[in-house]
Design a protein around this motif. Sequence first.
Motif, PDB file in Angstrom:
ATOM      1  N   LEU A  16       0.842  -1.199   0.000  1.00 53.49           N
ATOM      2  CA  LEU A  16       0.000   0.000   0.000  1.00 53.49           C
ATOM      3  C   LEU A  16       0.877   1.248   0.000  1.00 53.49           C
ATOM      4  CD1 LEU A  16      -2.716  -0.964   2.655  1.00 53.49           C
ATOM      5  CD2 LEU A  16      -2.764  -1.341   0.180  1.00 53.49           C
ATOM      6  N   LEU A  17       0.406   2.301  -0.623  1.00 59.88           N
ATOM      7  CA  LEU A  17       1.134   3.563  -0.613  1.00 59.88           C
ATOM      8  C   LEU A  17       0.892   4.256   0.727  1.00 59.88           C
ATOM      9  CD1 LEU A  17       0.339   4.770  -4.237  1.00 59.88           C
ATOM     10  CD2 LEU A  17       2.385   3.595  -3.402  1.00 59.88           C
ATOM     11  N   PRO A  18       1.947   4.494   1.520  1.00 57.44           N
ATOM     12  CA  PRO A  18       1.769   4.941   2.906  1.00 57.44           C
ATOM     13  C   PRO A  18       1.181   6.335   3.050  1.00 57.44           C
ATOM     14  CG  PRO A  18       4.096   4.963   2.305  1.00 57.44           C
ATOM     15  CD  PRO A  18       3.374   4.276   1.192  1.00 57.44           C
ATOM     16  N   TRP A  19       1.307   7.178   2.031  1.00 52.26           N
ATOM     17  CA  TRP A  19       0.797   8.548   2.144  1.00 52.26           C
ATOM     18  C   TRP A  19      -0.672   8.664   1.730  1.00 52.26           C
ATOM     19  CZ3 TRP A  19       4.537   6.857  -1.248  1.00 52.26           C
ATOM     20  CH2 TRP A  19       4.187   6.808  -2.593  1.00 52.26           C
ATOM     21  N   LEU A  20      -1.253   7.549   1.241  1.00 50.70           N
ATOM     22  CA  LEU A  20      -2.659   7.560   0.856  1.00 50.70           C
ATOM     23  C   LEU A  20      -3.506   6.852   1.906  1.00 50.70           C
ATOM     24  CD1 LEU A  20      -2.487   6.659  -2.955  1.00 50.70           C
ATOM     25  CD2 LEU A  20      -2.562   8.923  -1.896  1.00 50.70           C
ATOM     26  N   THR A  21      -4.768   7.245   2.011  1.00 49.86           N
ATOM     27  CA  THR A  21      -5.691   6.571   2.907  1.00 49.86           C
ATOM     28  C   THR A  21      -6.086   5.217   2.322  1.00 49.86           C
ATOM     29  OG1 THR A  21      -7.666   7.507   1.863  1.00 49.86           O
ATOM     30  CG2 THR A  21      -6.647   8.783   3.658  1.00 49.86           C
ATOM     31  N   VAL A  22      -6.773   4.433   3.131  1.00 50.00           N
ATOM     32  CA  VAL A  22      -7.309   3.150   2.677  1.00 50.00           C
ATOM     33  C   VAL A  22      -8.163   3.356   1.425  1.00 50.00           C
ATOM     34  CG1 VAL A  22      -9.054   1.404   3.277  1.00 50.00           C
ATOM     35  CG2 VAL A  22      -7.203   1.953   4.897  1.00 50.00           C
ATOM     36  N   TYR A  23      -9.059   4.321   1.493  1.00 53.66           N
ATOM     37  CA  TYR A  23      -9.941   4.616   0.356  1.00 53.66           C
ATOM     38  C   TYR A  23      -9.117   5.009  -0.866  1.00 53.66           C
ATOM     39  CZ  TYR A  23     -13.384   6.973  -2.585  1.00 53.66           C
ATOM     40  OH  TYR A  23     -14.161   7.362  -3.645  1.00 53.66           O
ATOM     41  N   GLU A  24      -8.149   5.876  -0.676  1.00 50.87           N
ATOM     42  CA  GLU A  24      -7.363   6.396  -1.800  1.00 50.87           C
ATOM     43  C   GLU A  24      -6.504   5.307  -2.449  1.00 50.87           C
ATOM     44  OE1 GLU A  24      -6.900  11.014  -0.198  1.00 50.87           O
ATOM     45  OE2 GLU A  24      -5.412   9.468   0.352  1.00 50.87           O
ATOM     46  N   ASN A  25      -6.018   4.350  -1.646  1.00 46.29           N
ATOM     47  CA  ASN A  25      -5.233   3.251  -2.204  1.00 46.29           C
ATOM     48  C   ASN A  25      -6.069   2.409  -3.169  1.00 46.29           C
ATOM     49  OD1 ASN A  25      -2.308   2.435  -1.334  1.00 46.29           O
ATOM     50  ND2 ASN A  25      -3.183   3.477   0.456  1.00 46.29           N
ATOM     51  N   VAL A  26      -7.313   2.155  -2.813  1.00 43.69           N
ATOM     52  CA  VAL A  26      -8.189   1.380  -3.693  1.00 43.69           C
ATOM     53  C   VAL A  26      -8.659   2.242  -4.866  1.00 43.69           C
ATOM     54  CG1 VAL A  26     -10.329   0.031  -3.836  1.00 43.69           C
ATOM     55  CG2 VAL A  26      -8.905  -0.089  -1.774  1.00 43.69           C
ATOM     56  N   VAL A  47     -14.471  -6.654   2.129  1.00 41.88           N
ATOM     57  CA  VAL A  47     -13.434  -7.186   3.026  1.00 41.88           C
ATOM     58  C   VAL A  47     -13.541  -6.577   4.430  1.00 41.88           C
ATOM     59  CG1 VAL A  47     -11.843  -7.666   1.129  1.00 41.88           C
ATOM     60  CG2 VAL A  47     -11.730  -5.459   2.295  1.00 41.88           C
ATOM     61  N   HIS A  48     -14.696  -5.986   4.714  1.00 42.91           N
ATOM     62  CA  HIS A  48     -14.989  -5.411   6.039  1.00 42.91           C
ATOM     63  C   HIS A  48     -13.995  -4.322   6.436  1.00 42.91           C
ATOM     64  CE1 HIS A  48     -17.867  -8.649   6.354  1.00 42.91           C
ATOM     65  NE2 HIS A  48     -16.900  -9.548   6.242  1.00 42.91           N
ATOM     66  N   MET A  49     -13.701  -3.433   5.479  1.00 44.88           N
ATOM     67  CA  MET A  49     -12.772  -2.337   5.759  1.00 44.88           C
ATOM     68  C   MET A  49     -13.382  -0.965   5.469  1.00 44.88           C
ATOM     69  SD  MET A  49      -9.970  -3.232   7.168  1.00 44.88           S
ATOM     70  CE  MET A  49      -8.961  -1.787   6.879  1.00 44.88           C
ATOM     71  N   GLY A  50     -14.662  -0.917   5.238  1.00 46.26           N
ATOM     72  CA  GLY A  50     -15.312   0.365   4.968  1.00 46.26           C
ATOM     73  C   GLY A  50     -15.174   1.349   6.116  1.00 46.26           C
ATOM     74  N   HIS A  51     -15.159   0.829   7.338  1.00 43.93           N
ATOM     75  CA  HIS A  51     -15.075   1.690   8.522  1.00 43.93           C
ATOM     76  C   HIS A  51     -13.720   2.399   8.630  1.00 43.93           C
ATOM     77  CE1 HIS A  51     -12.982  -1.945   9.800  1.00 43.93           C
ATOM     78  NE2 HIS A  51     -12.406  -1.220  10.742  1.00 43.93           N
ATOM     79  N   ALA A  52     -12.698   1.861   7.944  1.00 48.56           N
ATOM     80  CA  ALA A  52     -11.336   2.411   8.050  1.00 48.56           C
ATOM     81  C   ALA A  52     -10.944   3.191   6.802  1.00 48.56           C
ATOM     82  CB  ALA A  52     -10.344   1.277   8.287  1.00 48.56           C
ATOM     83  N   ARG A  53     -11.911   3.648   6.039  1.00 48.69           N
ATOM     84  CA  ARG A  53     -11.630   4.262   4.740  1.00 48.69           C
ATOM     85  C   ARG A  53     -10.684   5.463   4.830  1.00 48.69           C
ATOM     86  NH1 ARG A  53     -16.208   7.322   1.766  1.00 48.69           N
ATOM     87  NH2 ARG A  53     -14.364   8.497   1.124  1.00 48.69           N
ATOM     88  N   ASP A  54     -10.725   6.204   5.943  1.00 48.79           N
ATOM     89  CA  ASP A  54      -9.933   7.427   6.067  1.00 48.79           C
ATOM     90  C   ASP A  54      -8.614   7.228   6.811  1.00 48.79           C
ATOM     91  OD1 ASP A  54     -11.833   8.983   4.695  1.00 48.79           O
ATOM     92  OD2 ASP A  54     -13.029   9.189   6.522  1.00 48.79           O
ATOM     93  N   LYS A  55      -8.317   5.979   7.183  1.00 42.99           N
ATOM     94  CA  LYS A  55      -7.060   5.704   7.882  1.00 42.99           C
ATOM     95  C   LYS A  55      -5.941   5.463   6.878  1.00 42.99           C
ATOM     96  CE  LYS A  55      -9.101   3.762  12.084  1.00 42.99           C
ATOM     97  NZ  LYS A  55      -8.632   4.864  12.951  1.00 42.99           N
ATOM     98  N   ARG A  56      -4.702   5.734   7.319  1.00 44.52           N
ATOM     99  CA  ARG A  56      -3.532   5.451   6.494  1.00 44.52           C
ATOM    100  C   ARG A  56      -2.938   4.100   6.916  1.00 44.52           C
ATOM    101  NH1 ARG A  56      -3.925  10.912   6.159  1.00 44.52           N
ATOM    102  NH2 ARG A  56      -3.500  11.755   4.062  1.00 44.52           N
ATOM    103  N   PRO A  57      -2.143   3.492   6.052  1.00 38.41           N
ATOM    104  CA  PRO A  57      -1.601   2.165   6.373  1.00 38.41           C
ATOM    105  C   PRO A  57      -0.911   2.073   7.735  1.00 38.41           C
ATOM    106  CG  PRO A  57      -1.228   2.647   4.074  1.00 38.41           C
ATOM    107  CD  PRO A  57      -1.814   3.900   4.683  1.00 38.41           C
ATOM    108  N   SER A  58      -0.238   3.138   8.153  1.00 37.37           N
ATOM    109  CA  SER A  58       0.458   3.107   9.444  1.00 37.37           C
ATOM    110  C   SER A  58      -0.506   3.040  10.626  1.00 37.37           C
ATOM    111  CB  SER A  58       1.349   4.348   9.589  1.00 37.37           C
ATOM    112  OG  SER A  58       0.569   5.529   9.543  1.00 37.37           O
ATOM    113  N   GLU A  59      -1.779   3.289  10.370  1.00 35.67           N
ATOM    114  CA  GLU A  59      -2.777   3.333  11.443  1.00 35.67           C
ATOM    115  C   GLU A  59      -3.608   2.059  11.545  1.00 35.67           C
ATOM    116  OE1 GLU A  59      -4.079   7.935  11.699  1.00 35.67           O
ATOM    117  OE2 GLU A  59      -4.486   7.013   9.737  1.00 35.67           O
ATOM    118  N   ILE A  60      -3.310   1.063  10.719  1.00 32.45           N
ATOM    119  CA  ILE A  60      -4.083  -0.181  10.745  1.00 32.45           C
ATOM    120  C   ILE A  60      -3.142  -1.377  10.878  1.00 32.45           C
ATOM    121  CG2 ILE A  60      -6.026   0.769   9.442  1.00 32.45           C
ATOM    122  CD1 ILE A  60      -4.932  -0.514   6.920  1.00 32.45           C
TER     123      ILE A  60
END
Length: 266
Positions: free
Chosen positions: A90-100, A128-141
Amino acid sequence: MQAKPFLSIEGVDMTFKRGAATTQVLKGIDLTVDKGEYISIIGHSGCGKSTLLNIVAGLTKATTGVVLLEDKVVDQPGPDRGVVFQNHSLLPWLTVYENVALAVDKVFGKAKSAPERREWVMRNLELVHMGHARDKRPSEISGGMKQRVGIARALAMEPKILLLDEPFGALDALTRAHLQDQVMQIQADLGTTVMMITHDVDEAVLLSDRIVMLTNGPSANIGEILAVPLARPRDRIKLATDPIYLKCRQAVLRFLYERNRFVEAA
């Protein structure tokens, strides 16, 4: 007339050169995969499992032979093959949503409107049950959550085949089990064709329709292909004592540790 296979690997050899030295990693790989089938490739370290997956992904060009996906030659990467590596990538500077969304915009930028793409990103994150984390960055999950995002990103491209390179190998046992169950459910819901590299015998038997066992390298080839005739959906708890499961597990172990015992290089 017999239908052509969905995926066909025909006469694939792979030789790497370094200076004057050459090493043949794969020799004479022939394999066909049906649409909707779940295939695992298993073998000892260094036998060329990941190399074979990279050839199917179009990331590596075979020395000889050809890979055909729906009768079209695979010679470069493409969105018809979604790849998930052990490292989530995953690109670390993008959010979960932005990576997809990055993958969705690349593949469907012209085919879907902006609102349709946003809805498609969220649909795959929810899968994949990750909608709740859409605004988190990879370092936060967690590591398991990162892998779920990687799977969502691959699925969001609507690939013809999903290629998994030891996707659960770096996870703890409980997280690995949860993700295995999710992948089984996703494959059941979507009918996705999957080719997975694994070292884990139990994982291979649990998830697969067939297990492709590679001999030790160099010049590894397909030593045996084992059909796994277990009904779906599969329950890991019930399978623990299922005689068919145990027989398949024993067959893979016998191949790996009796017929092709791993020998450490001197």
